[in-house]
Design a protein around this motif. Structure first.
Motif, PDB file in Angstrom:
ATOM      1  N   LEU A  67       0.328   8.565   5.435  1.00 29.91           N
ATOM      2  CA  LEU A  67      -0.262   8.988   6.662  1.00 29.91           C
ATOM      3  C   LEU A  67      -1.025  10.363   6.227  1.00 29.91           C
ATOM      4  CD1 LEU A  67       1.386   8.972   9.920  1.00 29.91           C
ATOM      5  CD2 LEU A  67      -0.616   7.519   9.373  1.00 29.91           C
ATOM      6  N   ASP A  96       9.453  -4.156   3.600  1.00 27.77           N
ATOM      7  CA  ASP A  96       9.410  -3.043   4.351  1.00 27.77           C
ATOM      8  C   ASP A  96       8.399  -1.866   4.316  1.00 27.77           C
ATOM      9  OD1 ASP A  96      12.110  -3.415   5.509  1.00 27.77           O
ATOM     10  OD2 ASP A  96      12.910  -2.872   3.630  1.00 27.77           O
ATOM     11  N   ILE A  97       8.150  -1.077   5.063  1.00 28.30           N
ATOM     12  CA  ILE A  97       6.978  -0.234   5.048  1.00 28.30           C
ATOM     13  C   ILE A  97       7.630   1.321   4.725  1.00 28.30           C
ATOM     14  CG2 ILE A  97       4.982   0.565   5.993  1.00 28.30           C
ATOM     15  CD1 ILE A  97       5.328  -1.533   8.361  1.00 28.30           C
ATOM     16  N   LEU A  98       7.514   1.941   3.720  1.00 27.85           N
ATOM     17  CA  LEU A  98       7.831   3.239   3.616  1.00 27.85           C
ATOM     18  C   LEU A  98       6.577   4.169   3.776  1.00 27.85           C
ATOM     19  CD1 LEU A  98      10.343   4.650   2.853  1.00 27.85           C
ATOM     20  CD2 LEU A  98       9.450   4.959   0.398  1.00 27.85           C
ATOM     21  N   VAL A  99       6.801   4.945   4.968  1.00 32.58           N
ATOM     22  CA  VAL A  99       5.774   5.734   5.497  1.00 32.58           C
ATOM     23  C   VAL A  99       5.955   7.303   5.126  1.00 32.58           C
ATOM     24  CG1 VAL A  99       4.704   6.710   7.433  1.00 32.58           C
ATOM     25  CG2 VAL A  99       5.242   4.300   7.330  1.00 32.58           C
ATOM     26  N   SER A 100       4.916   8.065   4.771  1.00 34.12           N
ATOM     27  CA  SER A 100       5.421   9.607   4.747  1.00 34.12           C
ATOM     28  C   SER A 100       3.851  10.092   5.199  1.00 34.12           C
ATOM     29  CB  SER A 100       5.868   9.987   3.434  1.00 34.12           C
ATOM     30  OG  SER A 100       5.032   9.593   2.467  1.00 34.12           O
ATOM     31  N   THR A 101       4.113  11.371   5.371  1.00 33.63           N
ATOM     32  CA  THR A 101       2.857  12.122   5.608  1.00 33.63           C
ATOM     33  C   THR A 101       2.500  13.041   4.931  1.00 33.63           C
ATOM     34  OG1 THR A 101       4.170  13.768   7.033  1.00 33.63           O
ATOM     35  CG2 THR A 101       3.680  11.869   8.224  1.00 33.63           C
ATOM     36  N   ARG A 113       2.757   9.794  -6.529  1.00 35.78           N
ATOM     37  CA  ARG A 113       3.411   9.601  -8.109  1.00 35.78           C
ATOM     38  C   ARG A 113       4.974   9.451  -7.931  1.00 35.78           C
ATOM     39  NH1 ARG A 113       5.091  11.465 -12.902  1.00 35.78           N
ATOM     40  NH2 ARG A 113       6.147  13.287 -11.827  1.00 35.78           N
ATOM     41  N   LYS A 114       5.749  10.298  -6.832  1.00 34.23           N
ATOM     42  CA  LYS A 114       7.160  10.121  -6.823  1.00 34.23           C
ATOM     43  C   LYS A 114       7.405   8.830  -6.102  1.00 34.23           C
ATOM     44  CE  LYS A 114      10.175  12.669  -4.253  1.00 34.23           C
ATOM     45  NZ  LYS A 114      10.621  13.449  -3.138  1.00 34.23           N
ATOM     46  N   LYS A 115       6.654   8.219  -5.544  1.00 37.94           N
ATOM     47  CA  LYS A 115       7.088   6.826  -4.582  1.00 37.94           C
ATOM     48  C   LYS A 115       6.955   5.844  -5.962  1.00 37.94           C
ATOM     49  CE  LYS A 115       6.672   8.055  -0.051  1.00 37.94           C
ATOM     50  NZ  LYS A 115       7.786   8.861  -0.382  1.00 37.94           N
ATOM     51  N   THR A 117       6.901   6.293  -9.420  1.00 36.07           N
ATOM     52  CA  THR A 117       7.931   6.200 -10.663  1.00 36.07           C
ATOM     53  C   THR A 117       9.330   6.503 -10.323  1.00 36.07           C
ATOM     54  OG1 THR A 117       7.590   8.774 -10.596  1.00 36.07           O
ATOM     55  CG2 THR A 117       6.260   7.562 -12.016  1.00 36.07           C
ATOM     56  N   GLY A 118       9.535   6.884  -8.917  1.00 34.86           N
ATOM     57  CA  GLY A 118      10.907   6.658  -8.277  1.00 34.86           C
ATOM     58  C   GLY A 118      11.199   5.072  -7.987  1.00 34.86           C
ATOM     59  N   ARG A 119      10.480   4.401  -8.234  1.00 39.81           N
ATOM     60  CA  ARG A 119      10.488   3.063  -7.992  1.00 39.81           C
ATOM     61  C   ARG A 119      10.926   2.811  -6.640  1.00 39.81           C
ATOM     62  NH1 ARG A 119      12.398   3.678 -13.534  1.00 39.81           N
ATOM     63  NH2 ARG A 119      11.516   5.634 -12.524  1.00 39.81           N
ATOM     64  N   GLN A 120      10.331   3.338  -5.572  1.00 42.79           N
ATOM     65  CA  GLN A 120      10.658   3.273  -4.004  1.00 42.79           C
ATOM     66  C   GLN A 120       9.541   2.143  -3.513  1.00 42.79           C
ATOM     67  OE1 GLN A 120      11.730   6.507  -1.488  1.00 42.79           O
ATOM     68  NE2 GLN A 120      10.567   7.760  -2.932  1.00 42.79           N
TER      69      GLN A 120
ATOM     70  N   THR B  47      10.993  10.821 -13.819  1.00 38.28           N
ATOM     71  CA  THR B  47      11.524  10.951 -12.520  1.00 38.28           C
ATOM     72  C   THR B  47      12.546   9.929 -12.079  1.00 38.28           C
ATOM     73  OG1 THR B  47       9.247   9.925 -12.136  1.00 38.28           O
ATOM     74  CG2 THR B  47       9.593  11.528 -10.715  1.00 38.28           C
ATOM     75  N   PRO B  48      13.342  10.381 -11.573  1.00 33.73           N
ATOM     76  CA  PRO B  48      14.593   9.610 -11.283  1.00 33.73           C
ATOM     77  C   PRO B  48      14.436   8.252 -10.425  1.00 33.73           C
ATOM     78  CG  PRO B  48      14.664  11.582 -10.026  1.00 33.73           C
ATOM     79  CD  PRO B  48      13.806  11.874 -10.892  1.00 33.73           C
ATOM     80  N   ILE B  97      10.839   7.923   5.359  1.00 30.44           N
ATOM     81  CA  ILE B  97      10.954   7.330   6.855  1.00 30.44           C
ATOM     82  C   ILE B  97      10.608   5.856   6.342  1.00 30.44           C
ATOM     83  CG2 ILE B  97      10.096   7.194   9.111  1.00 30.44           C
ATOM     84  CD1 ILE B  97       8.463   9.732   8.065  1.00 30.44           C
ATOM     85  N   VAL B  99       9.577   2.344   8.209  1.00 27.83           N
ATOM     86  CA  VAL B  99       9.062   2.046   9.501  1.00 27.83           C
ATOM     87  C   VAL B  99       8.921   0.558   9.645  1.00 27.83           C
ATOM     88  CG1 VAL B  99       7.097   1.872  10.849  1.00 27.83           C
ATOM     89  CG2 VAL B  99       7.688   4.004   9.767  1.00 27.83           C
TER      90      VAL B  99
END
Lengths: 340, 340
Positions: A67, A96-101, A113-115, A117-120, B47-48, B97, B99
Motif C-alpha cells: 500500500l 493469500d495476500i501479503l500486505v504491507s504499507t 526486494r525483501k519480499k 528474495t525472502g521468498r515470501q 537475504t534469508p 500482515i 490479509v
DNA sequence: ATTATAACCCAAAACGTTTTGGATGTCAAT
DNA sequence: ATTGACATCCAAAACGTTTTGGGTTATAAT
C-alpha cells in the motif's frame, strides 16, 4: 503441539511417506490404508503446516501488495475496494495476500526486494504506477511475476490492466462543451502518476479539438484528497474570471470542489458544473450526485490478480494487457439534468 | 537460484553454522571471519529465506487480518485507514500482515482456523466485533493471540481497544438538546455489532436524562453505507412530523442524510441538524462540514497491533484493555455555527 | 609439563513437508 | 521354477534455516 504428519504416521503405523501420499490422492496407496489415514487425520484435526509445505515446494501461494500510504491520515476508499477485488480472486485460487504499507521513496524498493528474495511472495500486484516506475524496472530485472494497475511511459512491455483515462476525460469534456461551457478548469493529480498524464492529455486534446484551450490559470494541481480539491477550487473561484465548469482528476477532489462552491452559496450544477473521475460508490449519494467516469475498481483488482496468478502457475493468459473503455456517468453535478 | 547460506559457506570456506552465527552477531566468531562473511553476503546479495527461518523458529512474524467484506462494492474508508495503522506498527516490529477477505457467515471461522493451524500467522487483529462473536470464542479456545477493535457482550475477558460509543453519543445528543432540539431521530447500524448497541444506548439514555424519548418512528436502521443513510433519511423526512435533528450511526450514513435533505431544497444545519460518528477525513470537507465524534482509527489500528505483537513476543503489555474517551467535533452541519 | 581458560569453529539434528528411487509381496503367465 | 507385471509400501534426501553440543587450538596459570 499441533498435529503433524508424523503423528498420523505413528498412530496408523504407516510411514510418513504413505501418509503424505494417501492425503494427496496418489494411487499407490490401498483403499483401506487411505481410508484409515484420512479418518485418523480428521480425528486428530490435522492441517498441513503451510510453511513446511511451501519451503519444500518452493512456492508460497501468496501474492504481495504494498500500500502506498502517504502520511498517517490515509483513507482512500479506492483501496478498500481494490483490496476486496484482489481478495476475491486470491480466495478463488487458494492464494493469500501479503500486505504491507510503504510510502514511495528511498526504502520502497527495499520493501519489494525483501519480499522477493525472502521468498515470501510469488508475485506482486502493483498500483498507482508512475511514469518511470522503479518498481517495474526492478521486478522485470529479477523476473518476478507482477501485474500492474496502470501503465508507464515508454515502450516497456509488461502485463497491466488500465482504464483509458484520456478517452474518459474526452467524454467528460465533450459533454461539458455540449452543454455550452467555454471556460473549463481542471484539477490534476500529481503528474508523476501515469494516469494523471493520461487524464490531463485527454482534457487538453478534447478542448483543442473543440477550438478551446486550457489556459495555465485554469490548470491546477491537487494531491487526490478532498481537502486539496477544496483548496484548489477556492483559488479557481477567486479568479477575476472564474471557470464555469471544474473537472477534478478524481472523485474525492471533486467532492472538495463541490463544497467550496457551496460554501460561497452557489449552486453546483447550476452556477458551476463539476465533474469527477472514478465513480466511487459515494459519488451517487452526494448532493448533487456527481457526474463522473466509471472505473470498475473491484473488477480491475480481481482481474489483475487473476492474471497474476495464472502467470505464477505457468499458464499463459490469453491476454495480458487490458485497456478498459470508460463510461460516462451523467448525474446532476454538471447541470445536464434539472437540479433540485 | 537465489543465494543461500550454503553458497556463502562454500565461497568463504566456512561452515554454514559459522555463517549463520556470524550474520546474527554471535560472539564466538572472530572479527576477521565475521567481516569476511558479511562482506561476501552483501556481495552475493544474500537475504534469508524467511520460510525456512520461520519453519525453524516456529514463529511466523505475521499477523492476520480478515476483511469482513459485504458484497462486491465494498468501499469503507474506515478500512484503508485502519490498515495503514496496522501497517505502521507491523513495520516497526518487522511483522508482516496477511490479509484475506471473507464475508461473515458459515465459512468465516474456517478461514481463521486455516490460518491458525496452518501456522501462517502468530495472531489476529479483529475488527467489527459482534455481540456474540464466534471468532473470539474460537481464538480463545485455541489460545491464539488476538486483539480486537471493539468489545462484545458478556463478561469475557480479552484484550481490546474500543471507543466509548455511549459517551460519544451522549456528547452529540447533549449538544443537540442544548441547541433546542426536541425531535431527534437516530439511524442505527445493525445491532449485531456491539458498537451499534453502545451508540444506541448512548442516544437513548441521554435523551431520557433530558426528559425526552426516542420514539419508534424516529429510530431506523441502515447498513453503514451512504446510500442507506439517504434512503432512511428520506423516510424520516416523509413523516407527518419529521425530526428537527438526525443523528447517523456513522459518518458515511450522515453524508447520505445530508444529501437527502439537500435534495428537498432544505438547508442542513439551518432547517435540520445532522450529526455523524467517526470523523473520517472526508467529514471536514463536506458541505456543510459534518458535526461528528472523533475516532482515531489510524491510532487505534496501530495500538491494537502493538498490543498484539507484544503478546506474541511474550511480553506482558502494561495494559490490554483500552476504552478511549471520545471527543465531539462541532462543525456546521448541526447549526451551532453560522451556516453559509 | 600439565591443566585451565578462552577464542574460535563446526557436524549434526531439528522444524514439517514432498519426492525420488527403490523394496517387497502376490499373482499369472511361461 | 522362473519371469513379469502389478499393487503396495517406505527410507532417505531435500527445501534453508537455527541451535545444540561439542571439538580444536592457542595462551596463560600452575
Amino acid at each position: 503441539m499441533p498435529v503433524t504428519i508424523k503423528d498420523i504416521a505413528k498412530r496408523t503405523g504407516k510411514s510418513i511417506t504413505t501418509v503424505s501420499r494417501a492425503l494427496h490422492g496418489y494411487n499407490d496407496v490401498s483403499p483401506e490404508t487411505r481410508e484409515l489415514i484420512v479418518r485418523v487425520a480428521n480425528e486428530m484435526g490435522y492441517t498441513p503446516n503451510l510453511l513446511a509445505q511451501r519451503l519444500q515446494k518452493q512456492r508460497t501461494d501468496t501474492i504481495g501488495f504494498i500500500l502506498p500510504t502517504f502520511g498517517p491520515r490515509f483513507s482512500d476508499p479506492f483501496f478498500s475496494e481494490f483490496l476486496a477485488g484482489i481478495g476475491s480472486s486470491a480466495t478463488k485460487y487458494g492464494f493469500d495476500i501479503l500486505v504491507s504499507t510503504q510510502p514511495p521513496g528511498e526504502k520502497e524498493l527495499e520493501a519489494y526486494r525483501k519480499k522477493v528474495t525472502g521468498r515470501q511472495v510469488d508475485g506482486f500486484v502493483l498500483v498507482r504506477t508512475r511514469c518511470h516506475d522503479p518498481r517495474i524496472q526492478y521486478l522485470r530485472e529479477t523476473r518476478t511475476p507482477f501485474v500492474a494497475f496502470g501503465r508507464t511511459e515508454g515502450e516497456i512491455d509488461y502485463p497491466y490492466v488500465d482504464e483509458d483515462g484520456a478517452s474518459g476525460m474526452r467524454l467528460v469534456v465533450e459533454h461539458l462543451v455540449r452543454l455550452g461551457h467555454q471556460r473549463i478548469a481542471y484539477i490534476s493529480p500529481p503528474l508523476i502518476f501515469t494516469f494523471a498524464r493520461d487524464r490531463l492529455r485527454g482534457v487538453q486534446e478534447t478542448l483543442s479539438d473543440a477550438g478551446l484551450t486550457l489556459p495555465d490559470m485554469y490548470l491546477v494541481y491537487g494531491d487526490l484528497t478532498q481537502r486539496s480539491g477544496k483548496v484548489q477550487a477556492q483559488a479557481l473561484l477567486d479568479l477575476f474570471e472564474p471557470p464555469t465548469a471544474i473537472i477534478a482528476g478524481n472523485d474525492l477532489m471533486a467532492f472538495g470542489v463541490m463544497s467550496a462552491i457551496q460554501e460561497r452559496g452557489w449552486k453546483v450544477g447550476k452556477d458551476i458544473a463539476v465533474a469527477g473521475f472514478d465513480d466511487i460508490p459515494m459519488s451517487e449519494a452526494t448532493h448533487p450526485p456527481l457526474t463522473t467516469v466509471h472505473q470498475p475498481i473491484y473488477q480491475i483488482g480481481s482481474l489483475v490478480t487473476e492474471i497474476l496468478i495464472k502467470i505464477i502457475l505457468g499458464e499463459t493468459p490469453e491476454q495480458t494487457q487490458y485497456l478498459m473503455k470508460p463510461r460516462l456517468i451523467i448525474r446532476q453535478s454538471c447541470g445536464a439534468q434539472s437540479d433540485h
